[in-house]
Design a protein around this motif. Structure first.
Motif, PDB file in Angstrom:
ATOM      1  N   ASN A  38      32.197  59.900  64.415  1.00 63.87           N
ATOM      2  CA  ASN A  38      31.170  58.921  64.085  1.00 63.87           C
ATOM      3  C   ASN A  38      31.681  57.825  63.163  1.00 63.87           C
ATOM      4  O   ASN A  38      30.965  56.908  62.819  1.00 63.87           O
ATOM      5  CB  ASN A  38      29.999  59.597  63.368  1.00 63.87           C
ATOM      6  N   ARG A  82      23.813  57.687  73.420  1.00 64.13           N
ATOM      7  CA  ARG A  82      23.786  58.535  72.229  1.00 64.13           C
ATOM      8  C   ARG A  82      22.434  59.228  72.118  1.00 64.13           C
ATOM      9  O   ARG A  82      21.413  58.751  72.578  1.00 64.13           O
ATOM     10  CB  ARG A  82      24.028  57.692  70.975  1.00 64.13           C
ATOM     11  N   VAL A  83      22.481  60.383  71.456  1.00 61.87           N
ATOM     12  CA  VAL A  83      21.274  61.205  71.423  1.00 61.87           C
ATOM     13  C   VAL A  83      20.162  60.533  70.624  1.00 61.87           C
ATOM     14  O   VAL A  83      18.990  60.681  70.943  1.00 61.87           O
ATOM     15  CB  VAL A  83      21.601  62.593  70.864  1.00 61.87           C
ATOM     16  N   PHE A  84      20.525  59.775  69.574  1.00 62.97           N
ATOM     17  CA  PHE A  84      19.434  59.196  68.782  1.00 62.97           C
ATOM     18  C   PHE A  84      18.625  58.185  69.579  1.00 62.97           C
ATOM     19  O   PHE A  84      17.452  57.949  69.291  1.00 62.97           O
ATOM     20  CB  PHE A  84      19.929  58.630  67.440  1.00 62.97           C
ATOM     21  N   SER A  96      16.342  60.350  71.489  1.00 55.82           N
ATOM     22  CA  SER A  96      15.361  60.870  70.549  1.00 55.82           C
ATOM     23  C   SER A  96      14.251  59.851  70.312  1.00 55.82           C
ATOM     24  O   SER A  96      13.074  60.212  70.254  1.00 55.82           O
ATOM     25  CB  SER A  96      16.101  61.200  69.252  1.00 55.82           C
ATOM     26  N   HIS A 118      18.052  50.490  67.198  1.00 57.03           N
ATOM     27  CA  HIS A 118      19.159  51.446  67.295  1.00 57.03           C
ATOM     28  C   HIS A 118      20.459  50.831  67.778  1.00 57.03           C
ATOM     29  O   HIS A 118      21.532  51.206  67.321  1.00 57.03           O
ATOM     30  CB  HIS A 118      18.758  52.608  68.199  1.00 57.03           C
ATOM     31  N   TYR A 158      24.253  66.060  64.366  1.00 63.29           N
ATOM     32  CA  TYR A 158      25.104  64.951  63.913  1.00 63.29           C
ATOM     33  C   TYR A 158      24.911  63.724  64.778  1.00 63.29           C
ATOM     34  O   TYR A 158      25.175  62.614  64.383  1.00 63.29           O
ATOM     35  CB  TYR A 158      26.574  65.376  63.922  1.00 63.29           C
ATOM     36  N   GLU A 159      24.497  63.959  66.014  1.00 63.74           N
ATOM     37  CA  GLU A 159      24.378  62.871  66.983  1.00 63.74           C
ATOM     38  C   GLU A 159      22.951  62.365  67.113  1.00 63.74           C
ATOM     39  O   GLU A 159      22.722  61.254  67.552  1.00 63.74           O
ATOM     40  CB  GLU A 159      24.841  63.381  68.358  1.00 63.74           C
ATOM     41  N   SER A 160      21.988  63.223  66.780  1.00 65.33           N
ATOM     42  CA  SER A 160      20.615  62.885  67.140  1.00 65.33           C
ATOM     43  C   SER A 160      19.941  61.974  66.133  1.00 65.33           C
ATOM     44  O   SER A 160      18.791  61.646  66.284  1.00 65.33           O
ATOM     45  CB  SER A 160      19.784  64.155  67.328  1.00 65.33           C
ATOM     46  N   MET A 161      20.693  61.563  65.098  1.00 64.64           N
ATOM     47  CA  MET A 161      20.095  60.637  64.136  1.00 64.64           C
ATOM     48  C   MET A 161      20.955  59.403  64.010  1.00 64.64           C
ATOM     49  O   MET A 161      22.171  59.475  63.930  1.00 64.64           O
ATOM     50  CB  MET A 161      20.003  61.310  62.766  1.00 64.64           C
ATOM     51  N   ASN A 162      20.279  58.273  63.986  1.00 62.07           N
ATOM     52  CA  ASN A 162      20.991  57.007  63.795  1.00 62.07           C
ATOM     53  C   ASN A 162      21.594  57.002  62.396  1.00 62.07           C
ATOM     54  O   ASN A 162      20.881  57.102  61.403  1.00 62.07           O
ATOM     55  CB  ASN A 162      19.991  55.856  63.954  1.00 62.07           C
ATOM     56  N   PRO A 163      22.935  56.899  62.309  1.00 56.98           N
ATOM     57  CA  PRO A 163      23.571  56.994  60.991  1.00 56.98           C
ATOM     58  C   PRO A 163      23.163  55.866  60.043  1.00 56.98           C
ATOM     59  O   PRO A 163      23.411  55.945  58.851  1.00 56.98           O
ATOM     60  CB  PRO A 163      25.066  56.908  61.319  1.00 56.98           C
ATOM     61  N   ARG A 164      22.533  54.820  60.571  1.00 61.19           N
ATOM     62  CA  ARG A 164      22.153  53.696  59.716  1.00 61.19           C
ATOM     63  C   ARG A 164      20.745  53.830  59.135  1.00 61.19           C
ATOM     64  O   ARG A 164      20.287  52.949  58.436  1.00 61.19           O
ATOM     65  CB  ARG A 164      22.254  52.386  60.491  1.00 61.19           C
ATOM     66  N   LEU A 165      20.045  54.907  59.510  1.00 62.02           N
ATOM     67  CA  LEU A 165      18.693  55.073  58.979  1.00 62.02           C
ATOM     68  C   LEU A 165      18.679  56.229  57.988  1.00 62.02           C
ATOM     69  O   LEU A 165      19.424  57.194  58.139  1.00 62.02           O
ATOM     70  CB  LEU A 165      17.713  55.373  60.126  1.00 62.02           C
TER      71      LEU A 165
END
Lengths: 495, 344
Positions: free
Chosen positions: A4, A381-383, A386, A401, B121-128
């Motif tokens: 990441n 991507r999963v987010f 989601s 996103h 680790y993937e299911s959340m936007n790292p910027r939020l």
């Protein structure tokens, strides 16, 4: 976690912490800060504005040449004096006087001659015949001579000139003569201009210029001779003499002379000399910073915004939209940019904003491709899934996103696009397709090429805009590469 | 997993009302043909990820779907929620036909059906930050107009997943949290809309064994206390047997066996189920036969074997298995199996 890394947000303080450790980045940033400072404070850095012309002789050298090169030791700097009623001295006056008047807010010098007292001179009846015979024999000329002293302490100039307007208010039986003479310190007089009229006369311009053919003929010179070096051949006090002679009529004769402008253009001028129109080159360079920076920044911003939007939409939606836009990108990328810009620039006209739009129109494709490829991976991507599982629309996913995650990539690309926009603008201006009303570096180079800077080796005209472009572009490249290194470590090798 | 006691499994849930009904669900992913293949008019090929699956889930139930990687269980979970468009088949949620809904209607239904993803680790936007991650469903659904209004909901959701005090986590970013904490956040995000049904897609497979129990207990509690129905998708039969009321086993896009947890685990009928149970690691050095799993590899879902899909690997396969595909038939009241020889 490691996978990441490239997408993980870098906060502003962390970014700065990393950025300040890169020497090239800091060099680039300092250079850009200097340019921005210059652009913002341009009016305070130069006494002129870029549209002022005739500040000096054509291709005048920088003023500091005087102390560096013996050839320019006592080269003339510009002398420009406005001569109004307060400046003129009356050196001779018979039958007339100088009056100061104000007309439409401007001071006007009026030479007023007294009328002839006809009652005394011309008796009644037949005596009038006698008088007519005698009249030409005894012309009672009234004279007013205005003078002004010009101290001159330089080597001979290339040209000089005097301009004013004049008009005469008199009865029809009067006669008026005007004459302009320059008297050298040695006492030699050059009669440069003269006119005579009867009666009233509407406003006339007087344009006395040493390069004028009639003036040369009046002095008995050939068309290849130059009067200026002859007239101003020595140092000392020169007297400008404007003489009005009148044979007055029944009414008072009034000769109006508007504020006259006496002008010896200098061969040295300002920090960087003058161009072919006598405009200040330092001023052009300073104001050029404004144009170049704003063109560079706005063209880069527009093209990156368009590229990002197209890239995200194509990458996210895919399908027909994507196919179509990518073929458009292919076509636009295959077209050689400069020739098409030349054609479109010629068709659409030469305004700065046209140029910005044209540059942006041909600079967004790279960004679009880069962003599209990144979006293709982000949308899986999963987010993203989601968000969709919560009912998010496509627009929401793209804005919330995808966009923030492609911005680091785009930001470095934008900084790197600024110099190319600046260079494209300079190329277009150099080719004469820039906006003729604004001073840009490209335009300076265009003028330098077209108006003899190369043949006279006026390097002070050629080199500064070239260096200005080079350093600004280099600075942005330094910054862009540094930003890229920090935000997109994967692309390090490419930049 | 010691936290989940056996007695807890043997509870009686008011299994009556069907909340989710899946009928003959099919999901194929078409493969791209090259120009040459198109010209030769070769048939269009597809990955047959889910190939005709039918089952139902009852209200308040924890329904487990077990299968190895690539069997189509994740695809099935996403197709049920219409995160993927089904190729054929019908999904009914209560009396709403999910597969026939328009985009707008689907958006409304999303408040009642949620999903928890495998990889925290993937299911959340790292910027939020946590606050924005949990508030996102509320904002998308227009249930709050600004982030301030969302805070009571978020705090409640965080308390539900036992992240207390909630204020401590509100403004953290995902990379500042541990894997277990992240997965709790993911659960909280799914819970914030107060859904009746949650697809839990391998929610613990990326977590340390020590944390798995906590997340599974959390699901169990939610199911017991709030009556949330779970579709628990996993490759790990061991975790499924601990929390699920019923379990279905999938192999190559087909359901091969389903039944109540106890009956399925204690009396597996299908050879594939037996193999799966045999593969569960039991820390008993005296146990023999451990590791006796099926021979060979899972065949490609593009070209599944004819007849019974397990036959190339099946220890009891006979000629009929190569030709005739077995139907899912009842063994006893709730236990169903798709094998020619399971009942004989």
């Amino acid at each position: 976690m490691s996978k990441n890394k490239t997408q993980t947000g870098i906060s502003a303080p962390t970014f700065w912490e990393q950025y300040r450790r890169k020497p090239l980045g800091m060099v680039g940033l300092s250079i850009v800060i200097v340019y921005v400072f210059v652009a913002i404070f341009a009016p305070f850095l130069t006494p002129y504005n870029p549209k002022q012309i005739l500040l000096a002789d054509r291709i005048a050298a920088p003023i500091w040449f005087r102390s560096v090169l013996p050839k320019y030791d006592d080269a003339p700097s510009t002398i420009r004096t406005t001569l109004g009623p307060d400046e003129w001295a009356v050196s001779e006056a018979t039958g007339g006087r100088l009056v100061a008047e104000e007309l439409e807010g401007a001071a006007v010098s009026v030479i007023e001659f007294e009328p002839v007292l006809k009652d005394e001179v011309i008796p009644e009846g037949e005596a009038a015949l006698l008088e007519i015979e005698e009249y030409p024999k005894e012309p009672e000329k009234s004279v007013v001579e205005l003078s002004y002293v010009v101290p001159y302490s330089y080597s001979p100039p290339k040209t000089f000139g005097l301009t004013f307007n004049y008009w005469v208010d008199a009865s029809s039986d009067s006669k008026t003569e005007l004459e302009f003479v320059i008297e050298t310190p040695e006492g030699k007089q050059y009669n440069l201009w003269g006119k005579s009229y009867s009666g009233t006369l509407g406003s006339q311009p007087a344009r006395i210029d040493s390069r004028d053919l009639t003036l040369k003929q009046r002095l008995g010179l050939t068309i290849f001779d130059d009067p200026a070096p002859r007239v101003f051949s020595s140092k000392g006090d020169y007297r400008l003499l404007l003489t009005a002679r009148s044979i007055p009529g029944e009414e008072p004769t009034r000769v109006y002379i508007s504020n006259a402008e006496f002008y010896i253009p200098g061969n040295v001028h300002g920090l960087l000399g003058a161009d072919h129109m006598g405009a200040d080159l330092w001023t052009q360079l300073i104001y050029g910073t404004r144009i170049s920076l704003s063109i560079g920044l706005s063209a880069a911003a527009i093209s990156v915004a368009v590229g990002t939007a197209v890239g995200i939409i194509c990458g996210y939606l895919g399908g027909v939209v994507d196919e179509f836009m990518m073929r458009v990108v292919d076509v636009l990328m295959a077209i050689p940019t400069l020739p098409i810009l030349i054609i479109l620039g010629a068709i659409l006209g030469k305004s700065v904003w046209n140029i910005v739009l044209l540059i942006s129109a041909f600079a967004w494709m790279g960004t679009a491709r880069l962003v599209r490829s990144q979006t293709l991976s982000l949308r899986e991507r999963v987010f993203v899934e989601s968000a969709k599982a919560s009912g998010a629309s496509d627009a929401y996913v793209m804005l919330v996103h995808i966009l923030p995650n492609v911005l680091p990539l785009v930001f470095a690309g934008m900084v790197l696009r600024i110099p190319s926009a600046i260079l494209t603008e300079a190329s277009l201006s150099f080719l004469g397709l820039g906006d003729p009303r604004v001073a840009t570096w490209g335009r300076m180079l265009h003028n330098a090429r077209g108006f003899g800077a190369f043949t006279t080796l006026a390097w002070w005209w050629l080199v500064p805009p070239g260096l200005a472009i080079t350093f600004l572009s280099l600075a942005f490249v330094f910054i862009g590469n540094t930003v890229n290194e920090i935000l997109n470590p994967r692309y390090r090798e490419r930049s | 997993m010691g936290a989940v006691s056996a007695t807890e499994q043997e509870r009686s849930v008011g299994h009556g009302e069907v909340i989710l009904d899946v009928e003959n669900l099919v999901k194929y992913f078409p493969l791209r043909r090259g120009i040459g293949q198109s010209l030769r008019r070769e048939p269009e090929r597809a990955v047959k990820a889910v190939d005709g699956v039918s089952f139902n889930v009852k209200k308040g139930e924890l329904f487990g779907v077990v299968g190895e990687s690539g069997c189509g269980k994740t695809t099935m979970g996403r197709t049920i929620l219409r995160l993927l468009e089904p190729t054929a088949g019908r999904v009914t949620f209560e009396d709403i036909e999910v597969t026939a809904l328009s985009v707008e209607q689907l958006k409304q239904l999303r408040t009642r059906m949620q999903i928890i993803f495998q990889d925290p680790y993937e299911s959340m936007n790292p910027r939020l930050d946590v606050h924005r991650i949990i508030a996102e469903p509320l904002r998308i659904q227009g249930m709050v107009s600004n982030s301030k209004d969302a805070i009571p909901y978020i705090e409640k959701a965080l308390e539900d997943v036992e992240m207390t005090p909630p204020e401590e986590y509100l403004y953290r970013y995902p990379h500042e949290l541990s894997g277990g904490q992240r997965q709790r956040i993911a659960v909280a995000r799914a819970l914030v809309l107060n859904p009746e049904f949650i697809v839990a897609d391998e929610p613990v497979s990326m977590l340390d064994v020590s944390i798995r129990g906590e997340i599974l207990n959390l699901m169990l509690n939610l199911s017991r206390e709030r009556g949330v129905t779970f579709l628990y998708i996993t490759h790990d039969l061991a975790t499924a047997r601990h929390i699920c009321d019923r379990i279905a086993v999938m192999y190559l896009g087909k359901m091969v066996e389903k039944g109540p947890t106890d009956s399925l685990v204690k009396h597996p009928l299908h050879p594939y189920t037996r193999a799966l149970i045999g593969a569960v690691f039991v820390p008993d050095p005296k146990r023999k036969g451990f590791g006796k799993v099926l021979k060979g590899e899972v065949p490609s879902p593009v070209d599944p074997p004819s007849g019974c899909r397990l036959h190339p690997r099946c220890p009891i396969a006979q000629d009929i298995c190569k030709e005739v595909e077995p139907e899912l038939v009842s063994a006893d009241d709730n236990h169903m199996v798709a094998c020619h020889f399971a009942l004989g």
